[in-house]
Scaffold this motif. Sequence first.
Motif, PDB file in Angstrom:
ATOM      1  N   VAL A  72       0.860  -1.128   0.253  1.00 15.64           N
ATOM      2  CA  VAL A  72       0.203   0.420  -0.079  1.00 15.64           C
ATOM      3  C   VAL A  72       1.058   1.074  -0.047  1.00 15.64           C
ATOM      4  N   ILE A  73       2.291   1.448   0.957  1.00 13.69           N
ATOM      5  CA  ILE A  73       2.849   2.445   0.778  1.00 13.69           C
ATOM      6  C   ILE A  73       3.548   2.960   0.265  1.00 13.69           C
ATOM      7  N   THR A  74       4.124   1.708  -1.131  1.00 10.36           N
ATOM      8  CA  THR A  74       4.700   2.072  -2.403  1.00 10.36           C
ATOM      9  C   THR A  74       3.694   2.003  -3.824  1.00 10.36           C
ATOM     10  N   ARG A  75       2.721   1.716  -3.546  1.00 13.42           N
ATOM     11  CA  ARG A  75       1.567   2.281  -4.387  1.00 13.42           C
ATOM     12  C   ARG A  75       1.753   4.066  -4.606  1.00 13.42           C
ATOM     13  N   TYR A  76       1.250   4.275  -2.954  1.00 15.71           N
ATOM     14  CA  TYR A  76       1.301   6.192  -3.148  1.00 15.71           C
ATOM     15  C   TYR A  76       2.352   6.943  -3.024  1.00 15.71           C
ATOM     16  N   ALA A  77       3.528   5.978  -2.412  1.00 16.57           N
ATOM     17  CA  ALA A  77       4.496   6.298  -2.432  1.00 16.57           C
ATOM     18  C   ALA A  77       5.919   6.805  -4.524  1.00 16.57           C
ATOM     19  N   GLU A  78       4.946   5.273  -4.611  1.00 16.24           N
ATOM     20  CA  GLU A  78       5.113   5.742  -6.125  1.00 16.24           C
ATOM     21  C   GLU A  78       4.270   6.910  -7.231  1.00 16.24           C
ATOM     22  N   ILE A  79       3.379   7.821  -7.253  1.00 17.91           N
ATOM     23  CA  ILE A  79       2.575   9.036  -6.939  1.00 17.91           C
ATOM     24  C   ILE A  79       3.353   9.974  -7.164  1.00 17.91           C
ATOM     25  N   ALA A  80       3.966  10.035  -5.961  1.00 17.20           N
ATOM     26  CA  ALA A  80       4.570  11.199  -5.048  1.00 17.20           C
ATOM     27  C   ALA A  80       5.638  11.080  -6.107  1.00 17.20           C
ATOM     28  N   LYS A  81       6.261  10.187  -5.988  1.00 14.09           N
ATOM     29  CA  LYS A  81       7.767  10.568  -6.227  1.00 14.09           C
ATOM     30  C   LYS A  81       7.232  10.625  -8.014  1.00 14.09           C
ATOM     31  N   GLU A  82       6.201  10.448  -8.906  1.00 16.85           N
ATOM     32  CA  GLU A  82       6.782  11.147  -9.730  1.00 16.85           C
ATOM     33  C   GLU A  82       6.114  12.602 -10.084  1.00 16.85           C
ATOM     34  N   LEU A  83       4.881  12.822  -8.971  1.00 16.29           N
ATOM     35  CA  LEU A  83       4.504  14.063  -8.800  1.00 16.29           C
ATOM     36  C   LEU A  83       5.638  14.878  -8.393  1.00 16.29           C
ATOM     37  N   GLU A  84       6.775  14.264  -8.110  1.00 14.69           N
ATOM     38  CA  GLU A  84       8.083  15.125  -7.760  1.00 14.69           C
ATOM     39  C   GLU A  84       7.558  16.124  -6.285  1.00 14.69           C
ATOM     40  N   LEU A  85       7.044  15.416  -5.050  1.00 17.82           N
ATOM     41  CA  LEU A  85       6.102  15.890  -3.869  1.00 17.82           C
ATOM     42  C   LEU A  85       7.191  15.444  -3.171  1.00 17.82           C
ATOM     43  N   PRO A  86       7.074  15.844  -2.191  1.00 20.63           N
ATOM     44  CA  PRO A  86       7.947  15.950  -0.553  1.00 20.63           C
ATOM     45  C   PRO A  86       7.068  15.194  -0.084  1.00 20.63           C
ATOM     46  N   ALA A  87       7.110  13.878   0.256  1.00 21.05           N
ATOM     47  CA  ALA A  87       6.128  12.838   0.704  1.00 21.05           C
ATOM     48  C   ALA A  87       6.294  12.833   1.963  1.00 21.05           C
ATOM     49  N   ASP A  88       7.671  12.762   2.071  1.00 18.11           N
ATOM     50  CA  ASP A  88       7.804  11.409   3.400  1.00 18.11           C
ATOM     51  C   ASP A  88       7.483  11.689   4.835  1.00 18.11           C
ATOM     52  N   GLY A  89       7.115  12.868   4.526  1.00 22.10           N
ATOM     53  CA  GLY A  89       5.984  12.589   5.857  1.00 22.10           C
ATOM     54  C   GLY A  89       4.698  11.971   6.180  1.00 22.10           C
ATOM     55  N   PHE A  90       3.672  12.211   4.555  1.00 21.68           N
ATOM     56  CA  PHE A  90       2.615  11.717   4.103  1.00 21.68           C
ATOM     57  C   PHE A  90       2.870  10.437   4.919  1.00 21.68           C
ATOM     58  N   LEU A  91       3.959   9.679   3.913  1.00 23.67           N
ATOM     59  CA  LEU A  91       4.210   8.017   3.831  1.00 23.67           C
ATOM     60  C   LEU A  91       4.438   7.885   5.051  1.00 23.67           C
ATOM     61  N   ALA A  92       4.696   8.479   6.220  1.00 21.30           N
ATOM     62  CA  ALA A  92       5.168   8.276   7.357  1.00 21.30           C
ATOM     63  C   ALA A  92       3.895   8.356   8.022  1.00 21.30           C
ATOM     64  N   GLU A  93       2.864   9.115   7.607  1.00 24.86           N
ATOM     65  CA  GLU A  93       1.718   8.987   8.401  1.00 24.86           C
ATOM     66  C   GLU A  93       0.598   8.386   7.719  1.00 24.86           C
ATOM     67  N   LEU A  94       1.322   7.991   6.856  1.00 22.69           N
ATOM     68  CA  LEU A  94       0.024   6.707   6.224  1.00 22.69           C
ATOM     69  C   LEU A  94       0.543   5.525   6.731  1.00 22.69           C
ATOM     70  N   GLU A  95       1.375   5.360   7.050  1.00 24.72           N
ATOM     71  CA  GLU A  95       1.700   3.750   7.799  1.00 24.72           C
ATOM     72  C   GLU A  95       1.186   4.119   9.140  1.00 24.72           C
ATOM     73  N   HIS A  96       1.659   4.858   9.868  1.00 26.86           N
ATOM     74  CA  HIS A  96       1.252   5.228  11.181  1.00 26.86           C
ATOM     75  C   HIS A  96      -0.477   4.958  11.463  1.00 26.86           C
ATOM     76  N   ASP A  97      -0.962   5.009  10.539  1.00 27.79           N
ATOM     77  CA  ASP A  97      -2.903   5.591  10.609  1.00 27.79           C
ATOM     78  C   ASP A  97      -2.668   3.905  10.326  1.00 27.79           C
ATOM     79  N   LEU A  98      -2.080   3.163   9.411  1.00 30.16           N
ATOM     80  CA  LEU A  98      -2.501   1.860   9.550  1.00 30.16           C
ATOM     81  C   LEU A  98      -2.588   0.863   9.671  1.00 30.16           C
ATOM     82  N   ARG A  99      -1.331   1.514  10.934  1.00 26.69           N
ATOM     83  CA  ARG A  99      -0.881   0.633  11.812  1.00 26.69           C
ATOM     84  C   ARG A  99      -1.322   0.917  12.886  1.00 26.69           C
TER      85      ARG A  99
END
Length: 458
Positions: A72-99
């Motif tokens: 799940v995280i990888t799927r969103y990370a791929e979108i963010a990377k291709e959009l050149e978004l600084p998304a480290d905080g977003f991805l960390a929040e995503l994982e925290h939320d799921l867990r």
Amino acid sequence: MKVAKFGGSSVASATQFRKVADIVSSDVERRIIVVSAPGKRFKDDIKITDILIQLAQAVIDGKVYDEIVQTVITRYAEIAKELELPADGFLAELEHDLRWKINEYRDHPSRLLDAIKASGEDHNARLMALYLQEIGLEASYVNPREAGIVVTDEPGNAQILPESYEKLYHLRERRGVLVIPGFFGYSQEGNIVTFPRGGSDITGSIVAAGVKADVYENFTDVDSIYCVNPSIVENPRQLKEITYREMRELSYSGFSVFHDEALEPVYKAGIPVCVKNTNNPAAPGTWIVAKRNHLDAPIAGIASDTGFCSINISKYLMNREIGFGRKLLQILEDEGISYEHIPSGIDNMSVILRASQLEGGKEQRILDRIQMELEVDEVHVEHGLALIMVVGEGMERTVGMAAKATTALAKANINLEMINQGSSEVSMMFGVKEEVVVDAVRALYQAYFQEAVVGNEV
């Protein structure tokens, strides 16, 4: 003000995110957008929602699930990377939320499933808001609780509560583009609860009604609504307009454009709906409205669905037996079964229902009870039925609509198992065997649409 909903295919990748951003930027009236979870990027891809369901099921079954979380995280990370978004905080929040949701709800399977499923839309809305901000738009993510989407507390079957609409109206006071996740709301008890099938469409419709939008735009991956399933008929006619009632009938009967509950809020509010293509936004799309001109097109569309069966009952002088129908329906109610249609004669009656409802021994119990309690001459179940619905509000004022259908089916050598027409004359229902349903739909399409074109040309 316009409310625009973007379906899963419209937000499946970075390329699609850019298209959505262009659509939103091109019209300042698009003040609120509702997004689905990322859908399929290609034919054999997996929707994020399906991956999240796998995750929830793994937790429920006590299996290892870390790899699914990473997928799940990888799927969103791929979108963010291709959009050149600084998304480290977003991805960390995503994982925290799921867990956190896994730990919070692991002992409550239905709550866990709702919470995990809803995260697909929720995090996609957050990511979309980040991207719109990155390209210079004034945009903000709005959580459904903050928006005021208050629902009943039945997991997987949320129903909107009336107080939501007054709360949603206050969104008009906010600045910029508001990005709201579809598919879920919050109960008064504070639980995340998802809508049934077509959940993001339901959210979009609710939000449009709540803010009293001028238009509700539903962006998908086709230029318009077709009058018949394009997988059955090649290059079918595109609809310019269709009424709410016609769309409701077609959705119920197998059209995949909208779940049949999705239009209710905008229908009640009188808000026109425009179905448009994210990949071709310049196309005019299809308008869903309260009234349309039926003179040129009395029939709006043809829909079909399989998986039905018929409980056929015969009893001499049935028509004179007071309470027979009530007793029959009571037997079905006792087994928790809903029906679709009940065509009848003076000595016979058929109940059409989804065959899946008779599983688990219910079929034999029902037959035994009907035989014993109603003392019928004969009762049996006929499986393998398909229902075809011909829908159009113009049928009421056009002579020969039913004759055209029966003639077309007879020419195609298709035997009719049943015919039913409601008193409103918005639709006609035909029952055929499942193995001939495709041929039947093609025959009806030719009769109502292709012959009409030839006649106009002549």
